[in-house]
Scaffold this active site. Structure first.
Site, PDB file in Angstrom:
ATOM      1  N   SER A   1       0.892  -6.332  12.912  1.00 25.31           N
ATOM      2  CA  SER A   1       1.656  -7.367  12.214  1.00 25.31           C
ATOM      3  C   SER A   1       2.697  -8.001  13.139  1.00 25.31           C
ATOM      4  CB  SER A   1       2.348  -6.723  11.003  1.00 25.31           C
ATOM      5  OG  SER A   1       3.024  -7.700  10.272  1.00 25.31           O
TER       6      SER A   1
ATOM      7  N   LYS B   1      -8.489  -2.307   1.490  1.00 27.08           N
ATOM      8  CA  LYS B   1      -8.332  -1.392   2.620  1.00 27.08           C
ATOM      9  C   LYS B   1      -9.077  -0.068   2.387  1.00 27.08           C
ATOM     10  CE  LYS B   1      -5.912  -3.990   5.356  1.00 27.08           C
ATOM     11  NZ  LYS B   1      -6.599  -4.639   6.501  1.00 27.08           N
TER      12      LYS B   1
ATOM     13  N   ARG C   1       0.823  -1.198   0.000  1.00 27.95           N
ATOM     14  CA  ARG C   1       0.000   0.000   0.000  1.00 27.95           C
ATOM     15  C   ARG C   1       0.865   1.260   0.000  1.00 27.95           C
ATOM     16  NH1 ARG C   1      -2.253   1.104   4.210  1.00 27.95           N
ATOM     17  NH2 ARG C   1      -1.373  -0.488   5.585  1.00 27.95           N
TER      18      ARG C   1
END
Length: 674
Positions: free
Chosen positions: A374, A337, A192
């Site tokens: 993450s 997203k 992204r």
């Protein structure tokens, strides 16, 4: 050597009359022999004068094209159009559908949308000379352009098999792997681009959205959005064919959102087919006008001279128009997203909490939410063979309970193994999309450890590919809210029970610690804070979501937990990672309710309630100070982390929501105290 003069077949005996020299070189006959010493060839007895009668009437087709047309059955709609008193009209339905798509692709500077027709332009017979379905809303104007004279072919809600064919035929870099999944490339961008994401700031969003320091929302004006929208639409209309997906978000039927994705690549269409909720044929027939539309013109760059543009990439959200434009990036995760950001805006307006979390459910209906950045183990711990998976990433919590926003999973693939993640491994089969992986050119077997293209390799697959997925993906109100942190400083307890104020504080903080980079000699962990465990996607101020979370937890009796999946006995480099087997025992004790009955003591500085014993977990590790040999170093590290928490929270203490709302002293008091 001479050539044989003749071959004669007589009855059941065949004789080769050749030259004498040729015959003399043959091996002696075996078994029954014919003339000149040659072996006799046996033939089967004839039935009705024909051997092995496999004949059938010839096909009815007069040409190869006709023969091919017999191979495929036409999909027929099955439900009547609403408002037609049960009368079924396929032509009317097609007309309405094409009108809706043409309107979506309409330029803002011309009166009408493009002439659209369903079908692949590669199949010439499908292209009509005059399209009645498209012609009804096309009126030539004096300033007609060449683009108005052409048809735009719409490949509408294609199946995975059709999308495979499209990708293999026309997209360089798309291949079928040995497991049956489609491997493809996302181009120059393999992740992204948050710095290139823009949101239109208008009279409404100026007051509603979170802007400024710490916010993911970078503003743009309406005019610039329309310039980029026009660029994307003109690019899509210039193509011979575009892919259109009409799908849903949110498994809660009362709060479902209709989305339309217009894209130029089969890969993007298949990705969204997997990630959104797939409509039934009946739902698709009456889909109507979408609530939100994505224009993915990712192959085409934005104009660098356009205001607010900082690169050739731009991802733009316009909440008033309910539209999203993608230019200059083909990374499919931007669509997923982007829609998640939209849900973070639309759902709270309905008093529904949108959450960046995993979610599973026990056999007795007890639901747990897992939050974590993450590397904290969110996917590993929420994927549990003894529990049903409601979803891995995006959820809503409404008055009806929890519901998954998506229809699929988007899993990281780097170093994926069958042993560690069997469910994900087995889900990567026909229909799944593999992004940017490397495979053997001959066997097409994927090497998941290869980072040649990127470390951010991904797999997108429908949620039903996970054996214990709960379908439909909804569940009752959560019983436990688990906040995961991988604390590389090694000072947070393996598990703590949180009160409501603490849950809000740690939810707003969204803490984890990353192990430092691979540079030699650097062993210092780096604290990372991401508000609501998903700061990149939230639209409102984090305290809005935290207040909603606390309200729902209080109303439905949910318990908050902080679980450290990181280090113990020292920071990264000196201590050890807490064993996954111990963390699983902790999670099991939370699910079963046994941890609620444990004895607790309060920790210093952070004021966390930590249990004194858990079955299957060594008691000494439950209080981190016990595991450090250097107690002074522990105290120093604990105060250092507390300071980082306080510094991060300064962003929120000074923020006022609307006219008079501000953070309560209660939440501030729930943070570290020293």
């Amino acid at each position: 050597m001479g050539l044989p003069r003749s071959i004669r077949v007589s009855g059941e005996e065949e004789k080769w009359q050749g030259t004498g020299t040729e015959n003399s070189a043959l091996p002696p006959p075996t078994g029954a022999s014919g003339r000149n010493g040659l072996a006799k060839i046996q033939t089967h007895k004839k039935q009705n004068g024909i051997c092995h009668d496999d004949s059938a009437p010839p096909v009815k087709a007069q040409t190869i094209d006709e023969l091919h047309s017999l191979q495929k059955k036409k999909s027929a709609p099955t439900t009547p159009i609403k408002g037609t008193q049960g009368a079924f009209s396929e032509e009317e339905r097609q007309k309405q559908q094409l009108q809706s798509i043409s309107a979506s692709l309409a330029s803002l500077t011309r009166e009408t949308g493009p002439k659209v027709v369903k079908g692949d332009p590669a199949r010439k017979s499908e292209t009509p000379k005059v399209s009645h379905a498209a012609h009804h809303h096309f009126t030539p104007t004096p300033n007609i352009s060449d683009s108005a004279l052409k048809f735009t072919h719409i490949l509408y809600n294609l199946s995975p098999a059709e999308l495979y064919e499209q990708a293999i035929k026309t997209e360089h870099g798309s291949f079928i792997t040995s497991s049956g999944a489609m491997a493809t490339l996302s181009g120059a961008k393999t992740g992204r681009a948050p710095r290139d994401k823009r949101v239109v700031k208008d009279e409404t969003t100026e007051d509603e959205l979170w802007w400024g320091k710490g916010s993911p929302n970078i503003e743009m004006d309406e005019h610039t959005f329309l310039v980029n929208r026009e660029r994307a639409v003109d690019y899509l209309n210039s193509l011979d064919k575009v892919f259109v997906n009409d799908q849903f978000l949110n498994w809660d039927p009362e709060n479902q959102i209709k989305v339309r994705i217009v894209s130029a690549r089969a890969y993007h269409s298949l990705f969204m087919h997997n990630m959104c909720i797939r409509p039934t044929p009946e739902e698709l027939e009456n889909f109507g006008t979408p609530d939100f539309t994505i224009y993915n013109a990712g192959q085409f760059p934005c104009n660098r001279y356009t205001h607010y543009m900082t690169s050739s990439t731009s991802i733009d959200l316009n909440l008033a128009r309910r539209e999203m434009v993608i230019l200059g990036t083909q990374y499919a995760g931007e669509m997923k997203k982007g829609l998640f950001s939209v849900m973070h805006y639309l759902m709270p307006k309905r008093q529904i909490l949108s959450l960046h979390s995993g979610c599973n459910m026990g056999k007795d209906g007890d639901v747990a939410l897992f939050f974590g950045l993450s590397g904290t183990g969110k996917t590993t711990l929420s994927t549990d063979h003894n529990r049903y998976l409601i979803g891995d990433d995006e959820h809503c919590w409404s008055e009806n309970g929890v519901s998954n926003i998506e229809g699929g999973c988007y899993a990281k693939c780097i170093d994926l193994s069958r042993e560690k993640e069997p469910d994900i491994w087995n889900a990567i089969k026909f229909g799944a999309v593999l992004e940017n992986v490397v495979f053997d050119e001959h066997t097409r077997e994927v090497d998941y450890s290869d980072k040649s293209v990127t470390e951010n390799t991904r797999a997108a697959y429908p949620i039903e590919y996970i054996p214990n997925a709960k379908l439909p993906c909804v569940g009752p109100h959560p019983k436990n809210v688990i906040l995961l942190a991988c604390d590389a400083f090694g000072v947070l307890p393996p598990v703590s029970k949180l009160n409501l104020a603490q849950t809000m504080y740690h939810f707003i903080s969204g803490y984890t610690a990353l192990v430092a980079g691979t540079e030699e000699g650097i062993k210092e962990p780096q604290a990372t804070f991401s508000a609501c465990f998903g700061a990149a996607f939230i639209m409102l101020h984090p305290t809005k979501y935290a207040a909603m979370l606390a309200e729902k937890m209080q109303k439905h009796g949910a318990t908050g937990w902080l679980v450290n999946t990181g280090w113990s006995g020292g920071s990264y480099g000196s201590g050890n990672r807490i064993k996954l087997a111990y963390t699983r025992k902790i999670i099991d004790a939370i699910h079963s309710g046994s941890l609620l009955k444990a004895n607790y003591k309060k920790s210093e500085v952070f004021g966390l309630e930590t249990p004194t014993e858990i079955e299957g977990v060594p008691s000494e590790i439950l209080d981190p100070v016990n595991t450090w040999s250097n107690k002074k170093a522990y105290e120093e590290t604990l105060l250092k982390l507390a300071g980082l928490f306080k510094k991060n929270f300064e962003t929120f203490t000074n923020y006022k929501i609307g006219k008079d709302n501000k953070l309560t002293e209660e939440i501030l008091a729930a943070g570290p105290n020293f």
